[in-house]
Motif scaffolding. Structure first.
Motif, mmCIF file in Angstrom:
data_model
loop_
_atom_site.group_PDB
_atom_site.id
_atom_site.type_symbol
_atom_site.label_atom_id
_atom_site.label_comp_id
_atom_site.label_asym_id
_atom_site.label_seq_id
_atom_site.Cartn_x
_atom_site.Cartn_y
_atom_site.Cartn_z
ATOM 1 N N TYR A 1 -1.124 2.348 4.816
ATOM 2 C CA TYR A 1 0.238 1.878 5.110
ATOM 3 C C TYR A 1 0.620 2.272 6.540
ATOM 4 C CZ TYR A 1 5.325 2.472 5.287
ATOM 5 O OH TYR A 1 6.640 2.483 5.667
ATOM 6 N N GLY B 1 0.992 3.718 -3.109
ATOM 7 C CA GLY B 1 0.533 5.084 -2.846
ATOM 8 C C GLY B 1 1.563 6.116 -3.253
ATOM 9 N N LEU C 1 -3.879 5.404 0.360
ATOM 10 C CA LEU C 1 -3.030 4.218 0.507
ATOM 11 C C LEU C 1 -1.899 4.456 1.506
ATOM 12 C CD1 LEU C 1 -2.893 2.986 -3.198
ATOM 13 C CD2 LEU C 1 -4.059 1.896 -1.271
ATOM 14 N N PHE D 1 0.837 -1.202 0.000
ATOM 15 C CA PHE D 1 0.000 0.000 0.000
ATOM 16 C C PHE D 1 0.871 1.251 0.000
ATOM 17 C CE2 PHE D 1 -4.085 -1.821 2.156
ATOM 18 C CZ PHE D 1 -4.448 -2.387 0.957
#
Length: 163
Positions: free
Chosen positions: A111, A61, A107, A57
């Motif tokens: 994370y 991202g 994202l 992620f």
């Protein structure tokens, strides 16, 4: 991509507040503070696949944000969310997503949830997504439609807002 619109600023006024970076900062700071002062038990797993998913992620991202900004810069339009764009960018991550920078920021918050084991960052991601949609994306879509007309409507019909 459409041709640059040199009269874009005269069509629809710019927004005065750069909502996305402000919202991201506020929800991240709040999530961090709540993680320290009022931790919520992590309901996820703490195993290798979960950690890899969290890292994925974060990397995805960051890549979305970097490549989206690169596409905007290459087409010589603004990267500032409170400024009026002069070019409709439909290349790079914009081929698949209308808002890859905001998706990348969500994202990154997910994370952060995985690496801190904090549900507050999951909540922050959801709150950020709702607020950025209401305060930035919807007004931005109206502005883009007013500036680029059918070109934007066509792009909007074939490209998803988020995922």
């Amino acid at each position: 991509m459409t041709e640059p619109n040199t009269s874009a600023s005269s069509v629809v006024p710019e927004t005065t507040v750069p909502w996305p970076p402000l919202l991201l900062a506020v929800v991240a700071v709040l999530a961090w503070a709540l993680t320290v002062w009022a931790p919520l038990p992590w309901t996820g797993t703490d195993d290798s696949p979960a950690r890899w998913l969290g890292w994925a992620f974060g990397i995805l991202g960051l890549l979305l944000i970097v490549f989206a900004m690169r596409a905007l810069v290459q087409h010589r339009t603004t990267i500032m969310p409170n400024k009026t764009p002069t070019t409709l960018v439909t290349t790079g991550p914009y081929v698949r997503f209308r808002n890859p920078i905001y998706l990348g920021e969500v994202l990154l918050l997910l994370y952060a949830a995985e690496i801190t084991k904090s549900l507050w960052f999951v909540a922050a991601a959801a709150v950020f997504a709702v607020l950025v949609t209401a305060l930035q994306i919807i007004p931005e879509e109206r502005r883009l439609e007013a500036i680029f007309g059918d070109a934007y409507r066509d792009y909007k019909s074939r490209t998803r807002r988020w995922i």
